[in-house]
Design an enzyme around this catalytic site. Sequence first.
Site, PDB file in Angstrom:
ATOM      1  N   ASP A   8       0.867  -1.183   0.000  1.00  0.00           N
ATOM      2  CA  ASP A   8       0.000   0.000   0.000  1.00  0.00           C
ATOM      3  C   ASP A   8       0.905   1.235   0.000  1.00  0.00           C
ATOM      4  O   ASP A   8       2.132   1.127  -0.175  1.00  0.00           O
ATOM      5  CB  ASP A   8      -0.974  -0.030   1.191  1.00  0.00           C
ATOM      6  CG  ASP A   8      -0.290   0.195   2.540  1.00  0.00           C
ATOM      7  OD1 ASP A   8       0.967   0.238   2.590  1.00  0.00           O
ATOM      8  OD2 ASP A   8      -1.005   0.346   3.549  1.00  0.00           O
ATOM      9  N   HIS A   9       0.297   2.407   0.207  1.00  0.00           N
ATOM     10  CA  HIS A   9       1.083   3.652   0.201  1.00  0.00           C
ATOM     11  C   HIS A   9       2.129   3.660   1.320  1.00  0.00           C
ATOM     12  O   HIS A   9       3.186   4.259   1.174  1.00  0.00           O
ATOM     13  CB  HIS A   9       0.152   4.870   0.342  1.00  0.00           C
ATOM     14  CG  HIS A   9      -0.629   4.866   1.623  1.00  0.00           C
ATOM     15  ND1 HIS A   9      -1.665   3.985   1.864  1.00  0.00           N
ATOM     16  CD2 HIS A   9      -0.515   5.613   2.753  1.00  0.00           C
ATOM     17  CE1 HIS A   9      -2.151   4.191   3.072  1.00  0.00           C
ATOM     18  NE2 HIS A   9      -1.473   5.174   3.636  1.00  0.00           N
ATOM     19  N   CYS A  65       3.444  -3.038   3.956  1.00  0.00           N
ATOM     20  CA  CYS A  65       2.640  -1.856   4.285  1.00  0.00           C
ATOM     21  C   CYS A  65       3.439  -1.064   5.316  1.00  0.00           C
ATOM     22  O   CYS A  65       4.644  -1.287   5.446  1.00  0.00           O
ATOM     23  CB  CYS A  65       1.219  -2.226   4.728  1.00  0.00           C
ATOM     24  SG  CYS A  65       1.069  -3.117   6.287  1.00  0.00           S
ATOM     25  N   GLY A  66       2.805  -0.141   6.023  1.00  0.00           N
ATOM     26  CA  GLY A  66       3.576   0.669   6.960  1.00  0.00           C
ATOM     27  C   GLY A  66       4.219  -0.172   8.053  1.00  0.00           C
ATOM     28  O   GLY A  66       5.404  -0.057   8.342  1.00  0.00           O
ATOM     29  N   THR A  67       3.393  -1.029   8.649  1.00  0.00           N
ATOM     30  CA  THR A  67       3.879  -1.905   9.720  1.00  0.00           C
ATOM     31  C   THR A  67       4.113  -3.335   9.261  1.00  0.00           C
ATOM     32  O   THR A  67       4.761  -4.109   9.963  1.00  0.00           O
ATOM     33  CB  THR A  67       2.828  -1.971  10.842  1.00  0.00           C
ATOM     34  OG1 THR A  67       1.603  -2.466  10.257  1.00  0.00           O
ATOM     35  CG2 THR A  67       2.581  -0.611  11.469  1.00  0.00           C
ATOM     36  N   HIS A  98      10.715 -23.781   9.400  1.00  0.00           N
ATOM     37  CA  HIS A  98       9.730 -24.353  10.324  1.00  0.00           C
ATOM     38  C   HIS A  98       8.298 -24.262   9.812  1.00  0.00           C
ATOM     39  O   HIS A  98       7.515 -25.190  10.015  1.00  0.00           O
ATOM     40  CB  HIS A  98       9.787 -23.637  11.680  1.00  0.00           C
ATOM     41  CG  HIS A  98      11.069 -23.864  12.425  1.00  0.00           C
ATOM     42  ND1 HIS A  98      11.169 -23.710  13.787  1.00  0.00           N
ATOM     43  CD2 HIS A  98      12.300 -24.218  12.006  1.00  0.00           C
ATOM     44  CE1 HIS A  98      12.408 -23.968  14.188  1.00  0.00           C
ATOM     45  NE2 HIS A  98      13.115 -24.270  13.114  1.00  0.00           N
ATOM     46  N   ASN A  99       7.950 -23.104   9.230  1.00  0.00           N
ATOM     47  CA  ASN A  99       6.540 -22.878   8.859  1.00  0.00           C
ATOM     48  C   ASN A  99       6.289 -23.057   7.365  1.00  0.00           C
ATOM     49  O   ASN A  99       5.148 -22.957   6.920  1.00  0.00           O
ATOM     50  CB  ASN A  99       6.094 -21.454   9.234  1.00  0.00           C
ATOM     51  CG  ASN A  99       6.538 -21.008  10.600  1.00  0.00           C
ATOM     52  OD1 ASN A  99       7.227 -19.995  10.759  1.00  0.00           O
ATOM     53  ND2 ASN A  99       6.149 -21.751  11.623  1.00  0.00           N
ATOM     54  N   HIS A 134       7.724 -30.375  12.090  1.00  0.00           N
ATOM     55  CA  HIS A 134       7.307 -29.114  11.461  1.00  0.00           C
ATOM     56  C   HIS A 134       6.155 -29.346  10.488  1.00  0.00           C
ATOM     57  O   HIS A 134       5.211 -28.551  10.430  1.00  0.00           O
ATOM     58  CB  HIS A 134       8.499 -28.453  10.762  1.00  0.00           C
ATOM     59  CG  HIS A 134       9.560 -28.007  11.725  1.00  0.00           C
ATOM     60  ND1 HIS A 134       9.268 -27.301  12.865  1.00  0.00           N
ATOM     61  CD2 HIS A 134      10.903 -28.183  11.729  1.00  0.00           C
ATOM     62  CE1 HIS A 134      10.380 -27.056  13.536  1.00  0.00           C
ATOM     63  NE2 HIS A 134      11.387 -27.586  12.871  1.00  0.00           N
TER      64      HIS A 134
HETATM   65  C1  RB5 Z   1      -1.469   2.995   6.497  1.00  0.00           C
HETATM   66  O1  RB5 Z   1      -1.410   4.261   7.082  1.00  0.00           O
HETATM   67  C2  RB5 Z   1      -1.108   1.936   7.508  1.00  0.00           C
HETATM   68  O2  RB5 Z   1      -2.116   1.798   8.428  1.00  0.00           O
HETATM   69  C3  RB5 Z   1      -0.810   0.616   6.802  1.00  0.00           C
HETATM   70  O3  RB5 Z   1       0.213   0.780   5.891  1.00  0.00           O
HETATM   71  C4  RB5 Z   1      -0.380  -0.519   7.707  1.00  0.00           C
HETATM   72  O4  RB5 Z   1       0.629  -0.126   8.571  1.00  0.00           O
HETATM   73  C5  RB5 Z   1      -1.469  -1.231   8.403  1.00  0.00           C
HETATM   74  O5  RB5 Z   1      -1.265  -2.253   9.076  1.00  0.00           O
END
Ligand code: RB5
Length: 148
Positions: A8-9, A65-67, A98-99, A134
Site C-alpha cells: 500500500d502507500h 505496508c507501513g507496519t 519451520h513454517n 514441522h
Molecule cells: C497505512 O497508514 C497503515 O495503516 C498501513 O500501511 C499498515 O501499517 C497497516 O497495518
Amino acid sequence: MKVVFGCDHGGIVLKPEIISHLEKKGIEVIDVGAYDDSSSDYPVFGELAARAVQRGEADFGIVVCGTGIGISITANKVPGIRCALVHDTFSAHATREHNDANMLAMGARVIGAGLALDIIDIFLGTGFSGEERHQRRIDGITRVENEQ
Ligand code: RB5
C-alpha cells in the site's frame, strides 16, 4: 522463480529497491500494486498478492505496508497462505525452515531497505526443513483453516 509483490502507500517507499533487487537476481516479479503513494487500502494488495500465490502464479509473495501487520493479516485470510511478518534475519530463515511460509510481510515504517533486502535474500534462499514435527504443525494450521 517467480515472486508477486504487493504494497500500500505505507510500503511503497521500499517497492523500487525490492523489485530491482529481485530482478537483478533473475527473479521474475508480478507487480499487483500499489503503483503510487496515494492513500490506498492494504487489504486490496494483500489479497491480490495472496491470490497469485494461492493460484500458483507465483512461488512466493512479498507484501509491504507501513507496519506489515495489516497486509499480513489480510494475506493470511486466504486459504493456503502462510504469510510471515518478519523484521529480523533469524525469523527470515526460521519461518521458511519451520513454517514453510509462502509469503513474507514487512513494514516500511519499521525497517529500512538494507535489512529488508537481506531478509528477502534469506527468506527466498532457505528451504523448508521437511522435518516431521514441522510438517505436523503445518498440517495443524491447515486443519484450523479447513474448520472455518
Ligand atoms: C497505512 O497508514 C497503515 O495503516 C498501513 O500501511 C499498515 O501499517 C497497516 O497495518
